[in-house]
Scaffold this motif. Structure first.
Motif, PDB file in Angstrom:
ATOM      1  N   ALA A 116       4.410  -4.535  11.077  1.00  0.00           N
ATOM      2  CA  ALA A 116       4.819  -5.284   9.883  1.00  0.00           C
ATOM      3  C   ALA A 116       3.647  -5.461   8.922  1.00  0.00           C
ATOM      4  CB  ALA A 116       5.387  -6.640  10.282  1.00  0.00           C
ATOM      5  N   VAL A 117       2.459  -5.778   9.446  1.00  0.00           N
ATOM      6  CA  VAL A 117       1.279  -5.904   8.588  1.00  0.00           C
ATOM      7  C   VAL A 117       1.001  -4.584   7.877  1.00  0.00           C
ATOM      8  CG1 VAL A 117      -1.226  -6.223   8.577  1.00  0.00           C
ATOM      9  CG2 VAL A 117       0.215  -7.771   9.901  1.00  0.00           C
ATOM     10  N   ALA A 118       1.020  -3.481   8.638  1.00  0.00           N
ATOM     11  CA  ALA A 118       0.774  -2.167   8.041  1.00  0.00           C
ATOM     12  C   ALA A 118       1.820  -1.832   6.983  1.00  0.00           C
ATOM     13  CB  ALA A 118       0.762  -1.091   9.134  1.00  0.00           C
ATOM     14  N   ALA A 119       3.066  -2.211   7.237  1.00  0.00           N
ATOM     15  CA  ALA A 119       4.147  -1.941   6.278  1.00  0.00           C
ATOM     16  C   ALA A 119       3.942  -2.718   4.988  1.00  0.00           C
ATOM     17  CB  ALA A 119       5.493  -2.297   6.904  1.00  0.00           C
ATOM     18  N   TYR A 120       3.683  -4.018   5.095  1.00  0.00           N
ATOM     19  CA  TYR A 120       3.463  -4.830   3.903  1.00  0.00           C
ATOM     20  C   TYR A 120       2.303  -4.300   3.071  1.00  0.00           C
ATOM     21  CZ  TYR A 120       6.605  -8.654   5.285  1.00  0.00           C
ATOM     22  OH  TYR A 120       7.704  -9.418   5.603  1.00  0.00           O
TER      23      TYR A 120
END
Length: 275
Positions: A116-120
């Motif tokens: 999720a961090v990488a996606a954001y």
């Protein structure tokens, strides 16, 4: 302007957040860890901001649109810091032996949160970089609430669908089932948008790729030894360091994305040639 009804879909995500987190957060807001507040406030404000961006773009409110866009540069570090706060509380709970759920799914949760961090970071960076190309900019920015959708919607499934109700330890596997079903719904939505708009909606393919990666990380990497080791290491690190790391990552993303999207300076020679 693209996706003229998008703000309604984003507001739907906001309603899902309210309903999904009502039992565990909003109804117990005075009795939850501070990490929940850090994530809950930042994520809710982010979804409201994305809805505002969509609405202003389609209602001839471009000055307000630009103001909200610049505000996102300052909000985004708090969004990533809040997500890292959830990583922190998950890791601290695992190390302290707080409840069986983290002992069963701690590594899966960490894997999903890291994706999720990488996606954001990826989606927001590219939204800023391509902010002068409306279809691309809008697609990447609208992808960010999709990453958030899984967490509250999976809770709605356990709270309101009898087939997924958690009545005891024997039902704990249903927790992961609801997460995967919620991600599958997000993936189907990304596919539907792309099928309608094709190449103009390629940012939704990127979002869908991250959703699929999150499904793999959470559904198939729950026994990965390195994730369990990472969870323990994070659990021993001071909370302030974990959250500050997230804030720094978010701030660097805002800075890098904003600069990547600046108009290129025209050289003196190009001006002289009339370029």
């Amino acid at each position: 302007m693209p996706y003229r009804h998008a703000h309604y879909y984003v507001l739907f995500v906001l309603a899902v957040i309210g309903l999904g987190f009502w039992p565990s957060y909003f109804s117990a807001i005075g009795h939850v860890p501070w990490q929940f507040h850090a994530h809950g406030i930042a994520a809710s404000l982010w979804v409201i901001l994305v809805a505002t961006q969509s609405w202003t773009a389609h209602h001839n409110q471009l000055p307000l649109h630009r103001t909200a866009g610049k505000a996102s540069l300052f909000l985004f570090p708090f969004l990533i810091a809040g997500l890292c706060a959830i990583i922190d509380v998950t890791a601290k709970g695992y190390v302290s032996g707080e409840g069986p759920v983290r002992s069963l799914f701690g590594a899966s949760f960490l894997g999903g949160l890291l994706v999720a961090v990488a996606a954001y970071v990826t989606l927001y960076y590219r939204a800023l970089k391509y902010r002068r190309t409306v279809w691309v900019h809008a697609g990447y920015l609208l992808g960010t609430p999709i990453i958030l959708f899984e967490s509250p919607f999976s809770r709605i499934m356990t709270d309101f669908l009898p087939a997924f109700a958690i009545r005891g330890p024997q039902d704990f596997p249903k927790i992961m089932a609801t997460i995967l079903w919620a991600d599958a719904l997000s993936l189907a939505f990304c596919a539907a948008v792309w099928l309608r708009y094709r190449d103009r909606a390629n940012p939704f393919l990127v979002t869908g790729g991250f959703v699929a990666l999150q499904m793999v990380a959470m559904g198939m990497m729950g026994q990965a030894a390195w994730l369990w080791r990472a969870l323990r290491v994070i659990g021993e690190v001071p909370s302030a360091s974990v959250v500050a790391t997230g804030f720094a990552v978010g701030a660097m993303t805002s800075w890098a994305g904003w600069n990547a999207g600046k108009r290129k300076a025209v050289t003196g020679g190009a001006v002289a040639m009339g370029v």
